[in-house]
Design a protein around this motif. Structure first.
Motif, PDB file in Angstrom:
ATOM      1  N   GLN A 103      38.300  92.562  41.968  1.00 24.48           N
ATOM      2  CA  GLN A 103      39.444  94.366  41.934  1.00 24.48           C
ATOM      3  C   GLN A 103      39.751  95.030  41.978  1.00 24.48           C
ATOM      4  O   GLN A 103      40.485  95.979  41.747  1.00 24.48           O
ATOM      5  CB  GLN A 103      39.516  94.087  39.610  1.00 24.48           C
ATOM      6  CG  GLN A 103      39.870  92.670  38.765  1.00 24.48           C
ATOM      7  CD  GLN A 103      39.423  93.432  37.690  1.00 24.48           C
ATOM      8  OE1 GLN A 103      38.249  92.994  36.932  1.00 24.48           O
ATOM      9  NE2 GLN A 103      40.427  93.514  36.585  1.00 24.48           N
TER      10      GLN A 103
ATOM     11  N   GLN B 181      37.365  91.828  33.663  1.00 26.23           N
ATOM     12  CA  GLN B 181      35.993  91.922  33.701  1.00 26.23           C
ATOM     13  C   GLN B 181      35.025  92.266  32.242  1.00 26.23           C
ATOM     14  O   GLN B 181      34.184  92.752  32.551  1.00 26.23           O
ATOM     15  CB  GLN B 181      36.428  93.419  34.307  1.00 26.23           C
ATOM     16  CG  GLN B 181      36.825  94.897  33.952  1.00 26.23           C
ATOM     17  CD  GLN B 181      37.955  94.664  34.160  1.00 26.23           C
ATOM     18  OE1 GLN B 181      38.996  93.467  33.520  1.00 26.23           O
ATOM     19  NE2 GLN B 181      38.697  96.323  34.718  1.00 26.23           N
TER      20      GLN B 181
ATOM     21  N   THR C  95      34.894  88.250  39.580  1.00 28.76           N
ATOM     22  CA  THR C  95      36.422  89.008  39.826  1.00 28.76           C
ATOM     23  C   THR C  95      36.185  90.341  39.391  1.00 28.76           C
ATOM     24  O   THR C  95      37.836  91.003  40.367  1.00 28.76           O
ATOM     25  CB  THR C  95      36.618  88.679  37.489  1.00 28.76           C
ATOM     26  OG1 THR C  95      37.358  87.170  37.851  1.00 28.76           O
ATOM     27  CG2 THR C  95      38.280  88.778  37.475  1.00 28.76           C
TER      28      THR C  95
ATOM     29  N   ALA D  23      42.040  84.872  38.399  1.00 30.86           N
ATOM     30  CA  ALA D  23      40.782  85.490  38.116  1.00 30.86           C
ATOM     31  C   ALA D  23      39.664  84.968  39.036  1.00 30.86           C
ATOM     32  O   ALA D  23      39.899  83.537  39.833  1.00 30.86           O
ATOM     33  CB  ALA D  23      40.402  84.680  36.826  1.00 30.86           C
ATOM     34  N   LEU D  24      38.341  84.677  39.551  1.00 35.44           N
ATOM     35  CA  LEU D  24      37.048  84.512  40.839  1.00 35.44           C
ATOM     36  C   LEU D  24      36.192  83.169  39.905  1.00 35.44           C
ATOM     37  O   LEU D  24      35.347  84.202  39.500  1.00 35.44           O
ATOM     38  CB  LEU D  24      36.431  85.650  41.473  1.00 35.44           C
ATOM     39  CG  LEU D  24      36.161  85.261  42.806  1.00 35.44           C
ATOM     40  CD1 LEU D  24      37.454  84.657  43.641  1.00 35.44           C
ATOM     41  CD2 LEU D  24      34.803  86.368  43.187  1.00 35.44           C
ATOM     42  N   ASP D  25      36.615  82.439  39.910  1.00 38.51           N
ATOM     43  CA  ASP D  25      35.745  81.427  39.635  1.00 38.51           C
ATOM     44  C   ASP D  25      34.846  80.820  40.506  1.00 38.51           C
ATOM     45  O   ASP D  25      34.295  79.621  40.270  1.00 38.51           O
ATOM     46  CB  ASP D  25      36.568  79.813  38.868  1.00 38.51           C
ATOM     47  CG  ASP D  25      37.848  80.334  37.749  1.00 38.51           C
ATOM     48  OD1 ASP D  25      37.181  81.625  36.594  1.00 38.51           O
ATOM     49  OD2 ASP D  25      38.173  79.655  37.056  1.00 38.51           O
TER      50      ASP D  25
ATOM     51  N   SER E 258      44.661  94.334  37.436  1.00 32.55           N
ATOM     52  CA  SER E 258      44.818  92.943  36.673  1.00 32.55           C
ATOM     53  C   SER E 258      43.965  93.882  35.031  1.00 32.55           C
ATOM     54  O   SER E 258      43.488  93.251  34.081  1.00 32.55           O
ATOM     55  CB  SER E 258      44.039  91.985  36.354  1.00 32.55           C
ATOM     56  OG  SER E 258      44.597  90.912  38.439  1.00 32.55           O
TER      57      SER E 258
ATOM     58  N   ARG F  11      32.355  84.606  36.025  1.00 36.71           N
ATOM     59  CA  ARG F  11      33.802  84.853  36.599  1.00 36.71           C
ATOM     60  C   ARG F  11      33.834  86.261  36.188  1.00 36.71           C
ATOM     61  O   ARG F  11      34.590  87.270  36.950  1.00 36.71           O
ATOM     62  CB  ARG F  11      34.461  84.037  35.396  1.00 36.71           C
ATOM     63  CG  ARG F  11      35.942  84.541  35.214  1.00 36.71           C
ATOM     64  CD  ARG F  11      36.959  83.891  34.064  1.00 36.71           C
ATOM     65  NE  ARG F  11      36.920  82.394  34.748  1.00 36.71           N
ATOM     66  CZ  ARG F  11      36.598  81.602  34.321  1.00 36.71           C
ATOM     67  NH1 ARG F  11      36.278  82.281  32.141  1.00 36.71           N
ATOM     68  NH2 ARG F  11      37.496  80.308  33.846  1.00 36.71           N
ATOM     69  N   SER F  12      33.313  87.828  34.883  1.00 38.07           N
ATOM     70  CA  SER F  12      33.849  88.244  34.588  1.00 38.07           C
ATOM     71  C   SER F  12      32.608  89.849  35.897  1.00 38.07           C
ATOM     72  O   SER F  12      33.880  90.364  36.712  1.00 38.07           O
ATOM     73  CB  SER F  12      32.953  89.255  32.857  1.00 38.07           C
ATOM     74  OG  SER F  12      31.894  89.090  33.334  1.00 38.07           O
TER      75      SER F  12
END
Length: 518
Positions: free
Chosen positions: A201, A377, A197, A11-13, A348, A193-194
């Motif tokens: 992805q 996502q 991320t 996850a990209l935070d 993912s 985040r969604s």
């Protein structure tokens, strides 16, 4: 359950502004944005500076974390700077259709709780009226110049300090509006985040970066444009050439002049590229790929476009606003993807295909059912609508897309139609998209849409709305005969009406509700 063949991504935070512009200094003087009409260029270094100065000025004006800013504009080179400035100052951005009526705009302002509007001078009257109806708007700013309104351009010289805001990955970054599988538009809560991320992805399948030149003609306010034409290319150093709207000659001229390498479009543009005579007058040899999404694309039409332009097959992608938006892509460079596929699961991401008659029953490859998606996502939910959220996302985190599809043995997904748009003719399910694709193969048909209508006995049957090619003497009888010769008896078009244009959303989706209202 179907799982992606790609390795999971963490996850990209990061806040979305950092996730996209974190490498801006590295890209420096590379053009980030070019106005495809006026030629104005914004470099990566300038975009980074501009969005930070605008964020500082907004914060100095009183914009605070948790506020909602309504961004009401066609595509411009200022759009990304305003979007990232608002998120850096801690606000969520609700993106507004530039052609929304004042009443529609006001409903979105009220529902989203927006207190700030950024617009452009040609849309000011609509924005003012919407603000009057909704109430609670602190200020209306413009991206250009307008008497009585502060301009974003003036904020570029702000000497205010950078906003001191801690952005949580679960804070709302974007609040686009979607009808979901049915019903009235609802605010889709997409977190930092969604969205971020989803960019991570998508990248393994769509590695577009430095040296690429992308033409942004689909609207940034739509999640497809926001992701494919703004966030993704700017994250990796590509140059985005911006057009405010689709006009075929301007579009083709921009491809030629700016040596565009990649197009992300919707099916109506693929149709124009495949069939319109004007295409032959332009040098489109710089193009390396075309991706179509947002609505079903017929395999024959995709092939006709690719053949005419001498390109690899037009690839498709799949997703929805509630999924930030991507879940499937035909990877760039894929060798011989099956015609009509919308791609394979991105990293993912998990998928199920469930029975239309028994949603608890999972179906294997080769069988058609509703598509369910799960992954990082997935939206946070619909703003202020917990019941609608629960209808969309079940207790196990699966999003019920409302789309009907099937997966082949190699993992390629084929989307057949919408659950809610399927026509039940004498108990048989008829997919409008299938009939629309067939109608578009007729040389005298420029565009078409199909919906279910009721006959005098209350039975649903397929009706086609057809746009004739200029000068064509096409009759309703010839249309019904053409279809009848090519489909099973229960799929026949039973009624035909000729219209001047098929109503479509900016994303290219057919507005079937408008046809039903006729």
């Amino acid at each position: 359950m179907f799982r992606s063949q790609y390795a999971d991504v963490p996850a990209l935070d990061e806040p979305i502004h950092d996730a996209v512009l974190g490498r801006a200094a590295e890209f420096g003087d590379t053009p980030a944005l070019i106005d495809g009409v006026a030629g104005t260029t914004v470099t990566y270094a300038q975009l980074d500076t501009f969005h930070r100065r605008i964020a500082a000025a907004l914060a100095e004006s009183g914009l605070r974390k948790g506020d909602v800013l309504a961004l009401h504009s066609p595509n411009t080179v200022a759009y990304p700077a305003v979007f990232y400035a608002a998120t850096r100052a801690g606000a969520a951005v609700t993106t507004v259709h530039p052609l929304a009526t004042p009443d529609e705009f006001a409903k979105q302002l009220t529902d989203s709780g927006a207190t700030w509007i950024v617009t452009v001078s040609p849309l000011l009257d609509s924005a003012r009226e919407a603000a009057r109806i909704a109430g609670g708007i602190r200020e209306i700013l413009v991206c250009d110049q307008a008497e009585g309104h502060r301009s974003i351009l003036d904020m570029l010289g702000s000497t205010a300090p950078d906003p001191d805001v801690v952005v949580d990955p679960e804070d709302i970054a974007a609040l686009p509006y979607s009808s979901g599988t049915t019903g009235i538009p609802k605010g889709v809560m997409l977190t930092h985040r969604s969205i971020a991320t989803n960019l991570a992805q998508l990248h393994p399948t769509m590695p577009v970066g430095e040296g690429a030149r992308i033409l942004a003609v689909l609207p940034f306010f739509h999640i497809y444009g926001l992701t494919a034409l703004m966030n993704a290319p700017l994250r990796h150093g590509a140059t985005v050439v911006v057009l405010p709207r689709f006009e075929l000659e301007t579009f083709l001229g921009a491809v030629e002049e700016h040596r565009i390498t990649g197009l992300y479009v919707a099916p109506p543009i693929v149709l124009a590229l495949a069939k319109h005579p004007a295409v032959s007058a332009y040098d489109l040899s710089s193009l390396e790929f075309i991706v179509s999404a947002a609505a079903p694309l017929d395999a024959a039409l995709a092939a006709a476009c690719s053949e005419r332009l001498g390109l690899p097959p037009v690839g498709q992608a799949y997703g929805m606003t509630e999924l930030s938006p991507g879940t499937h892509v035909v990877p760039l460079g894929a060798q011989n993807p099956p015609p009509g596929t919308v791609g394979k699961l991105i990293a993912s991401t998990e998928m199920r295909i469930v029975s239309l008659d028994d949603p608890a029953k999972d179906l294997p490859a080769g069988e058609r059912g509703e598509i369910l998606i799960r992954g990082p996502q997935v939206m946070k939910g619909y703003l202020g609508r917990p019941e609608a959220t629960a209808d969309m996302i079940d207790a196990d985190g699966w999003v019920h897309t409302g789309d009907v599809g099937e997966v082949d043995d190699d993992g390629w997904l084929f989307v057949v139609d919408r659950v809610k748009e399927l026509i039940k003719y004498k108990g048989f399910q008829v997919a409008p998209a299938e009939l629309e694709a067939l109608l578009l193969t007729h040389r005298d048909i420029a565009d078409a849409a199909v919906i279910g209508v009721l006959d005098e006995d209350g039975n649903e049957l397929p009706k086609a709305y057809v746009v004739r090619q200029p000068g064509s003497g096409l009759t309703a009888g010839r249309v019904t005969d053409y279809v009848a010769e090519r489909v099973s008896p229960y799929k026949k078009v039973r009624r035909v009406e000729f219209i001047d244009a098929v109503p479509r959303a900016a994303s290219g989706k057919i507005l079937r509700r408008e046809l039903r209202d006729r």
